[in-house]
Design a protein around this motif. Sequence first.
Motif, short mmCIF file in Angstrom:
data_model
loop_
_atom_site.label_atom_id
_atom_site.label_comp_id
_atom_site.label_asym_id
_atom_site.label_seq_id
_atom_site.Cartn_x
_atom_site.Cartn_y
_atom_site.Cartn_z
N ALA A 7 29.20 31.40 26.82
CA ALA A 7 27.73 31.79 27.05
C ALA A 7 27.95 32.95 28.02
O ALA A 7 28.73 32.83 28.88
CB ALA A 7 26.63 30.88 27.22
N ALA A 8 26.99 33.75 27.99
CA ALA A 8 26.80 34.99 28.89
C ALA A 8 26.72 34.51 30.59
O ALA A 8 27.17 34.98 31.34
CB ALA A 8 25.95 35.70 28.47
N ASP A 9 26.00 33.38 30.46
CA ASP A 9 26.00 32.71 31.81
C ASP A 9 27.04 31.92 32.18
O ASP A 9 27.14 31.32 33.31
CB ASP A 9 24.69 31.83 32.00
CG ASP A 9 24.61 30.45 31.10
OD1 ASP A 9 25.58 30.67 30.60
OD2 ASP A 9 23.82 29.91 31.09
N GLY A 10 28.24 31.57 31.68
CA GLY A 10 29.31 30.99 31.93
C GLY A 10 29.52 29.53 31.48
O GLY A 10 30.65 28.83 31.82
N ALA A 11 28.46 29.08 30.77
CA ALA A 11 28.43 27.63 30.43
C ALA A 11 29.29 27.82 29.06
O ALA A 11 29.67 28.85 28.51
CB ALA A 11 27.12 27.05 29.94
N VAL A 12 30.06 26.71 28.54
CA VAL A 12 30.65 26.59 27.48
C VAL A 12 29.69 25.74 26.28
O VAL A 12 29.15 24.82 26.83
CB VAL A 12 32.15 25.77 27.45
CG1 VAL A 12 32.63 25.44 26.11
CG2 VAL A 12 32.98 26.72 28.23
#
Length: 456
Positions: free
Chosen positions: A171-176
């Motif tokens: 994700a753009a926020d660094g989550a998978v």
Amino acid sequence: MKRGRAAQAALLLSPLLILLVFLGPPGAFAWSLSFGQPSGNRVAVGRGSFPRFQAFGIATEVPMRWVVMLGPTQLATVDRDGTVWILDASRGGLGVAARYGEVVSPEAPPAVIALDEDHAGLALVGRDGRLMLWSDGALRSYDVGAPLSQLTFPAPVRLSGQRWDDLLAVAADGAVVLIGSLLSGPRIVSRVEVRALPDARITLADLDGDGMPEAVILTDPTERYSQGLLGDRVEAASVTVIGVTPFGLSVRGRHALPTAIFEDLVPVLAPLIPGGRPAVLLARSTAQQGAVVNALGWRDGALVALAESPPADQGTRWIHVVGVADLSRDGSPEVVAVRTPHLGGVLTAYRRKGAALNVAAQVVGFASHAAGSRNEDQALIADLDGNGRPEVIVPRQSRETLVALELDGSRFVERWSINLRAGIESNLLAADVDGDGLLDLVVADGRALYVFFSVR
């Protein structure tokens, strides 16, 4: 795209525009890179007939950046402007089946996915971070619940009991995130907060032997040491293992570096001993010693050091991990890497002995990566000459010639080579494109896309 430019591109990619057709002489002169091979190990299964091949090419106004095998006699490509091309490829030539202009991120290659037992499609990331799915001749855009990173691509994953793929994505926020319901309405069904690099590739393998996949990804962005070789000056301070089950995602473990970095985008997952569990291979770098090949093993729920190569003993020296294969056919795999691919390019085969990856053979003059590019897929391992021993296929330093090198004892021997018309632009793809049971080779340079068909 302006109408005049679109018309010119369509003309340059018109069906059956053949640039060259030839057969190589007998005896002179792969990881099917559909970005669906989950482990990241750049090894193709099968055999070819090189240097006997038949070659076709189509000129391209905008260079092709990524090429994948979509299905029998069909390729999918993404060019430098983010245009998606669906191409028919056969011994009759190459033709355009569909084109979608400047709609996806050119940094993110297409992923080939299974939508059901006999129904394939493509997963891509749009310029706005939305998931894009191509199937049945249509490209559709979906808001899955959060924007995706435009610098990498979704990885297909087949969960237990399923006959279709779900997607793992950054994700753009660094989550998978895990994305399900691809046919009925894609949406995020699970997520873990891991601070993933925005351009990191998710790779998968069964690390602990329980029959369920683990996902491996580079995490914890840092700028404490960077050469900017892989697209930006942000590198990884850790690598994270994520459990993937039908019930969702969970963080299983993380291996952090207190001072060094992982100067890489693609964890290569492959066994270092016959029949062993996959190791995690990455380039680890420090400002003092440069880069080494770092092999980590998954033991008792943690990543632990297994082995590493000798250091460069000098900063600003990178190493590109290509893959792991039994090049010598003695039952023990070699780790293949290119040391300093931008400065002389030393193709190197390593063999593990205890905690050391020792140099078994090396040869100078190869460029498996272009400085500043996120494409680490311009080299692969495949038995394209069909003699039962895999070759390492890699560009020369000029990047206008592809060379196949076979390990013979303690030295690499050139088996065949192909001259391109310009510097290589795309990944290398080794796959049975025409369905005859033989491996073929696909590559794009700055002027054209080529398919080299093996011949019987």
